[in-house]
Design a protein around this motif. Sequence first.
Motif, PDB file in Angstrom:
ATOM      1  N   GLY A 330       0.859  -1.170   0.000  1.00 13.88           N
ATOM      2  CA  GLY A 330       0.000   0.000   0.000  1.00 13.88           C
ATOM      3  C   GLY A 330       0.902   1.229   0.000  1.00 13.88           C
ATOM      4  N   GLY A 331       0.290   2.378   0.041  1.00 10.62           N
ATOM      5  CA  GLY A 331       1.102   3.589   0.011  1.00 10.62           C
ATOM      6  C   GLY A 331       0.510   4.714   0.836  1.00 10.62           C
ATOM      7  N   LEU A 332       1.371   5.394   1.564  1.00  6.51           N
ATOM      8  CA  LEU A 332       1.036   6.694   2.140  1.00  6.51           C
ATOM      9  C   LEU A 332       1.664   7.732   1.225  1.00  6.51           C
ATOM     10  CD1 LEU A 332       0.216   8.780   4.315  1.00  6.51           C
ATOM     11  CD2 LEU A 332       2.383   8.270   5.466  1.00  6.51           C
ATOM     12  N   LEU A 333       0.855   8.586   0.635  1.00  2.00           N
ATOM     13  CA  LEU A 333       1.338   9.618  -0.272  1.00  2.00           C
ATOM     14  C   LEU A 333       1.171  10.990   0.365  1.00  2.00           C
ATOM     15  CD1 LEU A 333      -0.277   8.452  -3.669  1.00  2.00           C
ATOM     16  CD2 LEU A 333       1.799   7.610  -2.560  1.00  2.00           C
ATOM     17  N   LEU A 334       2.152  11.838   0.147  1.00  2.00           N
ATOM     18  CA  LEU A 334       2.075  13.229   0.588  1.00  2.00           C
ATOM     19  C   LEU A 334       2.342  14.134  -0.599  1.00  2.00           C
ATOM     20  CD1 LEU A 334       3.168  11.512   3.180  1.00  2.00           C
ATOM     21  CD2 LEU A 334       3.797  13.746   4.083  1.00  2.00           C
ATOM     22  N   HIS A 335       1.484  15.125  -0.794  1.00  3.26           N
ATOM     23  CA  HIS A 335       1.714  16.172  -1.774  1.00  3.26           C
ATOM     24  C   HIS A 335       1.945  17.459  -0.994  1.00  3.26           C
ATOM     25  CE1 HIS A 335      -0.914  13.173  -3.836  1.00  3.26           C
ATOM     26  NE2 HIS A 335       0.001  13.310  -4.772  1.00  3.26           N
ATOM     27  N   LEU A 336       3.158  17.983  -1.079  1.00  2.00           N
ATOM     28  CA  LEU A 336       3.547  19.114  -0.245  1.00  2.00           C
ATOM     29  C   LEU A 336       3.999  20.293  -1.104  1.00  2.00           C
ATOM     30  CD1 LEU A 336       5.724  17.171   2.376  1.00  2.00           C
ATOM     31  CD2 LEU A 336       3.281  17.723   2.533  1.00  2.00           C
ATOM     32  N   ASP A 405      -3.273  -2.353   3.400  1.00  2.00           N
ATOM     33  CA  ASP A 405      -4.300  -2.520   4.427  1.00  2.00           C
ATOM     34  C   ASP A 405      -5.202  -1.289   4.441  1.00  2.00           C
ATOM     35  OD1 ASP A 405      -5.831  -2.914   6.658  1.00  2.00           O
ATOM     36  OD2 ASP A 405      -4.161  -2.936   8.088  1.00  2.00           O
ATOM     37  N   PRO A 406      -6.402  -1.388   3.848  1.00  2.00           N
ATOM     38  CA  PRO A 406      -7.303  -0.224   3.820  1.00  2.00           C
ATOM     39  C   PRO A 406      -7.671   0.305   5.196  1.00  2.00           C
ATOM     40  CG  PRO A 406      -8.052  -1.925   2.302  1.00  2.00           C
ATOM     41  CD  PRO A 406      -6.961  -2.534   3.114  1.00  2.00           C
ATOM     42  N   SER A 407      -7.564  -0.536   6.230  1.00  4.97           N
ATOM     43  CA  SER A 407      -7.933  -0.073   7.570  1.00  4.97           C
ATOM     44  C   SER A 407      -6.976   0.985   8.103  1.00  4.97           C
ATOM     45  CB  SER A 407      -7.989  -1.249   8.552  1.00  4.97           C
ATOM     46  OG  SER A 407      -6.689  -1.745   8.828  1.00  4.97           O
ATOM     47  N   LEU A 408      -5.833   1.194   7.433  1.00  5.95           N
ATOM     48  CA  LEU A 408      -4.930   2.276   7.816  1.00  5.95           C
ATOM     49  C   LEU A 408      -5.603   3.628   7.627  1.00  5.95           C
ATOM     50  CD1 LEU A 408      -1.516   1.017   6.363  1.00  5.95           C
ATOM     51  CD2 LEU A 408      -2.223   1.088   8.771  1.00  5.95           C
ATOM     52  N   GLY A 409      -6.579   3.684   6.711  1.00  7.21           N
ATOM     53  CA  GLY A 409      -7.369   4.889   6.577  1.00  7.21           C
ATOM     54  C   GLY A 409      -7.171   5.641   5.284  1.00  7.21           C
ATOM     55  N   ALA A 410      -7.834   6.805   5.207  1.00  4.16           N
ATOM     56  CA  ALA A 410      -7.798   7.682   4.042  1.00  4.16           C
ATOM     57  C   ALA A 410      -7.150   9.002   4.424  1.00  4.16           C
ATOM     58  CB  ALA A 410      -9.213   7.918   3.520  1.00  4.16           C
ATOM     59  N   THR A 450      -2.707  14.412   1.948  1.00  4.01           N
ATOM     60  CA  THR A 450      -2.312  13.033   2.190  1.00  4.01           C
ATOM     61  C   THR A 450      -3.266  12.076   1.485  1.00  4.01           C
ATOM     62  OG1 THR A 450      -3.595  13.028   4.249  1.00  4.01           O
ATOM     63  CG2 THR A 450      -1.246  13.511   4.432  1.00  4.01           C
ATOM     64  N   VAL A 451      -2.742  10.909   1.123  1.00  3.03           N
ATOM     65  CA  VAL A 451      -3.528   9.849   0.487  1.00  3.03           C
ATOM     66  C   VAL A 451      -3.161   8.547   1.182  1.00  3.03           C
ATOM     67  CG1 VAL A 451      -4.013   8.610  -1.659  1.00  3.03           C
ATOM     68  CG2 VAL A 451      -3.521  11.065  -1.724  1.00  3.03           C
ATOM     69  N   GLY A 452      -4.163   7.751   1.564  1.00  2.34           N
ATOM     70  CA  GLY A 452      -3.925   6.480   2.232  1.00  2.34           C
ATOM     71  C   GLY A 452      -4.494   5.306   1.467  1.00  2.34           C
ATOM     72  N   PRO A 453      -4.235   4.087   1.927  1.00  2.00           N
ATOM     73  CA  PRO A 453      -4.719   2.896   1.218  1.00  2.00           C
ATOM     74  C   PRO A 453      -6.220   2.881   0.978  1.00  2.00           C
ATOM     75  CG  PRO A 453      -3.069   2.271   2.829  1.00  2.00           C
ATOM     76  CD  PRO A 453      -3.356   3.730   3.058  1.00  2.00           C
ATOM     77  N   GLN A 454      -7.004   3.431   1.908  1.00  4.31           N
ATOM     78  CA  GLN A 454      -8.457   3.440   1.714  1.00  4.31           C
ATOM     79  C   GLN A 454      -8.848   4.300   0.520  1.00  4.31           C
ATOM     80  OE1 GLN A 454     -10.887   1.603   2.907  1.00  4.31           O
ATOM     81  NE2 GLN A 454     -12.322   2.710   1.595  1.00  4.31           N
ATOM     82  N   ASP A 455      -8.050   5.335   0.218  1.00  2.00           N
ATOM     83  CA  ASP A 455      -8.331   6.169  -0.955  1.00  2.00           C
ATOM     84  C   ASP A 455      -8.177   5.369  -2.245  1.00  2.00           C
ATOM     85  OD1 ASP A 455      -8.811   8.802   0.275  1.00  2.00           O
ATOM     86  OD2 ASP A 455      -6.731   8.630   0.923  1.00  2.00           O
ATOM     87  N   PHE A 456      -7.225   4.436  -2.255  1.00  2.00           N
ATOM     88  CA  PHE A 456      -7.033   3.619  -3.453  1.00  2.00           C
ATOM     89  C   PHE A 456      -8.216   2.682  -3.668  1.00  2.00           C
ATOM     90  CE2 PHE A 456      -2.814   5.210  -2.869  1.00  2.00           C
ATOM     91  CZ  PHE A 456      -2.292   5.282  -4.154  1.00  2.00           C
TER      92      PHE A 456
END
Length: 559
Positions: A330-336, A405-410, A450-456
């Motif tokens: 999965g990925g945690l993405l940051l656009h800064l 793991d989508p439970s990590l959140g959005a 921020t973007v989390g696995p649930q966003d995918f």
Amino acid sequence: MRPRTAVVIGGGITGLATAALLSREGLEVTVLEKQPETGGRAGSWETGGFRFDTGPSWYLMPEVFDHFFRLLGTSAAEQLELVRLDPGYRVLFEDTAEPVDVAATRDGNIALFESLEPGAGARLEEYLESAEEVYAMAKKRFLYTTFASFLPLLRPDVLRRGPRLARLLLEPLSTFVARRFTDPRIRQILGYPAVFLGSSPFTTPSMYHLMSRLDLADGVLYPMGGFHRIVSVISDLARAEGSRVITGAEVTRIRTSAPAAAKSRRPRFPRRKPRAVGVEYRDAAGSLVSLDADLVVSAADLHHTETALLPRALQTYPEEYWEHRVPGPGGLLLHLGVQGQLPQLEHHTLLFTRDWEANFEKIFGQETSVPDPASLYVCRPSATDPDAAPEGHENLFVLVPVPSDPSLGAGGIDGAGDPRIEKMADAVIEQLSSWAGIPDLAERIIIRRTVGPQDFVADLNSWRGTLLGPAHILKQSAFFRGTNASRKVEGLLYAGGSTLPGIGLPMCLISAELVLKRLRGETGTEALPEPAPWAAQVSSSQLPGGEPPAPQPSAEAGT
């Protein structure tokens, strides 16, 4: 004769590329994209004068891009302004003050490796020679094939290398590298390409050491205007060929005809399989629309296509199949968006933790957790492209591999994401600040998303929230990855990173070409000729399953 029609599910780079090729082949093509804009994983987000690519950011395998464009009568040089990055990328190592800048040329990297470990330069030369040989073999025999027939693989060049190929498939990349190099920095640089494949160097077959040919010998390019520029170009080419692209169109099911009776009445002859006759989708206004088509190509996530768009009886890959598959990370993405300059970072910068294997074990192991600190990737396109950020500002895209793991959140904008995601993002910003020597980084951030696995899952219907697709471990590579044609439904094909040949923008373009090869009945292993001998119209015998049925008037005409 009525023109043949096709519907492509998904307006990412694969769906648009598939549409362009099919339209040039003579089909009337409609692309249906769930989101308001095309792009999929290779999307774009603009705000406050910043332009962020939301996905892919490494331009590798340039010859694959150029081949695709030549199939459409143009070239990469005509469509894109490509810049070679020098250095190709920078690597920051935990507890090591000096960064390592990977050069733009093969000779430069041989000298670099020699400076890190005496004798490593000569060993890198041998390593790259092996990588080039395997890469050439992969392109000629394994990437551009649908595996509809294995006979084309029984060639002298494949059989002669059989024992070596077997060893490369059975030995992990990490072991292959460790037998040749001692310096941990070199081992990490050569092992990191496994992440491009959605996997770990400890489980990825050493066959994929071919990837080092791409960054260490060929160098890394960047398309001015960002990676969404590639999507825009391919979208324009698809439309120029006659494709129709509809956004805000969420496909809810693939419509099929009833199985046709076999010509013989003897019971040992089974009835023919049902056939895809179109799709049903919900448009931007919320209305349910039925669209007829002779051919359906799903460039959407394969798990979603199979388990959500087809009834259980017609699923080639039902839910129980996916229980035994291994997702990529999965990925945690940051656009800064950052005030001021950031010379401490190159266009591409990688941060590698000391406990490398433990980091991957947390992402891919039986008991997963988010690594802290994490090995991560930072892209600063404003280092090369002045249009990526307002003057006097920088654009950062940060990717942190985490468990799928989508439970990590959005995520969200300006801290509005799920608390766990935002807390992880704070830790990543602090880590980048410390490792890169930017003490005031957090205070200089004026744009944060921020973007989390649930966003995918929500945006891309991604299986288990994976960033890329099924990992390229042995049992999920080449012909083990599956097929690009449904075994239960005639006239239903698959494309994209979750099917053949695999993950990455070049693979997505090849995947589109494999749809065309499957349509034509081409079973060879090499890329299609340039320019291809385009037919004015596809005959019925070229469509999977032969003559299509008459078009269905409504969604109720067949399930």
